[in-house]
Write an enzyme that holds these catalytic residues in place. Structure first.
Site, PDB file in Angstrom:
ATOM      1  N   CYS A   1      -6.684 -30.393  15.033  1.00  0.00           N
ATOM      2  CA  CYS A   1      -5.244 -30.127  15.065  1.00  0.00           C
ATOM      3  C   CYS A   1      -4.560 -31.047  16.083  1.00  0.00           C
ATOM      4  O   CYS A   1      -4.991 -32.184  16.287  1.00  0.00           O
ATOM      5  CB  CYS A   1      -4.969 -28.642  15.348  1.00  0.00           C
ATOM      6  SG  CYS A   1      -3.247 -28.178  15.018  1.00  0.00           S
TER       7      CYS A   1
ATOM      8  N   ASP B   1      -4.189 -21.087  20.977  1.00  0.00           N
ATOM      9  CA  ASP B   1      -2.924 -20.355  20.845  1.00  0.00           C
ATOM     10  C   ASP B   1      -3.002 -19.049  21.616  1.00  0.00           C
ATOM     11  O   ASP B   1      -2.022 -18.617  22.212  1.00  0.00           O
ATOM     12  CB  ASP B   1      -2.615 -20.078  19.370  1.00  0.00           C
ATOM     13  CG  ASP B   1      -2.005 -21.308  18.732  1.00  0.00           C
ATOM     14  OD1 ASP B   1      -2.748 -22.283  18.512  1.00  0.00           O
ATOM     15  OD2 ASP B   1      -0.778 -21.317  18.508  1.00  0.00           O
TER      16      ASP B   1
HETATM   17  C1  RUB Z   1      -1.218 -25.941  16.929  1.00  0.00           C
HETATM   18  C2  RUB Z   1      -2.559 -25.589  17.454  1.00  0.00           C
HETATM   19  C3  RUB Z   1      -2.913 -26.125  18.798  1.00  0.00           C
HETATM   20  C4  RUB Z   1      -2.600 -25.045  19.850  1.00  0.00           C
HETATM   21  C5  RUB Z   1      -2.664 -25.583  21.251  1.00  0.00           C
HETATM   22  O1  RUB Z   1      -0.883 -25.221  15.746  1.00  0.00           O
HETATM   23  O2  RUB Z   1      -3.307 -24.845  16.865  1.00  0.00           O
HETATM   24  O3  RUB Z   1      -4.271 -26.427  18.879  1.00  0.00           O
HETATM   25  O4  RUB Z   1      -1.295 -24.538  19.627  1.00  0.00           O
HETATM   26  O5  RUB Z   1      -1.700 -26.584  21.432  1.00  0.00           O
HETATM   27  P1  RUB Z   1       0.558 -25.407  15.094  1.00  0.00           P
HETATM   28  P2  RUB Z   1      -1.174 -26.985  22.893  1.00  0.00           P
HETATM   29  O6  RUB Z   1       0.705 -26.850  14.742  1.00  0.00           O
HETATM   30  O7  RUB Z   1       0.521 -24.518  13.898  1.00  0.00           O
HETATM   31  O8  RUB Z   1       1.578 -24.963  16.113  1.00  0.00           O
HETATM   32  O9  RUB Z   1      -2.373 -27.412  23.685  1.00  0.00           O
HETATM   33  O10 RUB Z   1      -0.212 -28.128  22.626  1.00  0.00           O
HETATM   34  O11 RUB Z   1      -0.505 -25.791  23.475  1.00  0.00           O
END
Ligand code: RUB
Length: 308
Positions: A125, A194
């Site tokens: 992701c 998340d």
């Molecule tokens: C984003 C996702 C990321 C986490 C952590 O999912 O799963 O791995 O949110 O991100 P989506 P961060 O694209 O559905 O929001 O480290 O930037 O907080």
């Protein structure tokens, strides 16, 4: 930008990533409070509380959003004047954003120690925390390669590939189903989160748990990079993390499959703690089993009840 606008953009994924949605929600409430010119604390409270509820409902899985918004309302329950209430909400929001940005920098430093010269590192992701770790290791002069998954259906891997290329890290993008095929050649997996539950389970983009399974089989350390506001005080009280399901149209176009075929589109999954080597946070690199202590010490009741 109004809270309504921000909530809409979070829902439509224009604003995304667990930490970013939390910061943007905090800023939206701050701006709403700042714009209030009246003297009626009741009116101000109901205005910002309406925005709070709207923002919290905009994406259900990331506890960072809930924690961030809770922080904005910290120590406000006994305030009696609109002026003081407004100042407190604004100050809390500023503190949250600052704390979040500082946490990211510290995670970068701690996590960079996990990357060695010559490593091959996979990410899934688009996590700002995981990418910050790689950026810091690169800035320290370490030379390594990165692999990023496509991350269907939204293809956040394209964002990651661009982020890595901008930093100068040699990057290879693979489709999600190629993870096990490449895993045997990798040295480290870095993902974001998340939500982290009190039992140490990490909820992150759908497919993360499959990456963890493949990493476990190949004995590749599976490392999560996450600020402490990704830990969920609500799970201490037995609440289950709600896994967001999104629209079928994100997977199939009109007429592509017959209408009797049901489309299931969960967008996050849970990786159990036994597959997680460590969690890199701003308070140190911890085992997933320390999640309960982190919640109690760093968030705990203060976040749960939001009292003075
Ligand atoms: C984003 C996702 C990321 C986490 C952590 O999912 O799963 O791995 O949110 O991100 P989506 P961060 O694209 O559905 O929001 O480290 O930037 O907080």
């Amino acid at each position: 930008m109004s809270a309504e606008d921000v909530a809409g953009r979070i829902r439509s994924m224009e604003i995304r990533g667990a930490a970013e949605i939390a910061r943007r929600a905090a800023i939206a409430i701050r701006e709403e409070a700042e714009a209030y010119q009246g003297k009626d604390i009741k009116e101000l409270r109901s205005l910002v509380e309406r925005s709070r509820d709207l923002l919290i409902a905009s994406r259900p899985t990331a506890i960072s959003l809930w924690n961030g918004v809770q922080y904005v309302f910290k120590d406000t329950s006994r305030i009696t004047s609109a002026e003081d209430y407004r100042a407190k909400v604004m100050d809390n929001a500023d503190r949250f954003v600052k704390r979040s940005n500082n946490a990211l920098k510290t995670i970068g430093k701690h996590g960079a120690n996990r990357i060695r010269d010559g490593d091959k590192v996979l990410t899934h992701c688009n996590s700002k925390a995981a990418i910050t770790v790689m950026a810091e290791a690169w800035a320290q002069g370490k030379r390594f390669e990165a692999f990023c998954t496509e991350s269907r259906p939204w293809r956040q891997g394209v964002l990651t590939a661009n982020d890595l290329a901008k930093i100068g890290i040699p990057a290879t993008m693979i489709i999600d189903s190629a993870v096990r095929y490449v895993m045997k050649d990798l040295d480290l997996v870095l993902v974001g989160a998340d939500t982290i539950a009190s039992n140490g389970a990490v909820i992150n983009k759908i497919g993360t748990s499959q990456v963890a399974l493949a990493a476990d089989e190949a004995r590749v350390p599976f490392t999560v990079c996450a600020e402490t506001f990704k830990f969920s005080p609500r799970t201490i009280y037995g609440e289950m993390v709600k896994i967001e399901e999104r629209d079928a149209t994100e997977i199939v176009g009109p007429g592509e499959v017959p209408p009797e075929v049901r489309i299931f589109n969960p967008v996050f999954d849970a990786t159990p703690p036994e597959y997680i080597d460590s969690i890199v946070t701003e308070i140190g690199v911890i085992p997933p089993y320390a999640a309960y202590q982190v919640i109690v010490k760093e968030l705990g009741y203060e976040f749960m009840f939001n009292e003075d």
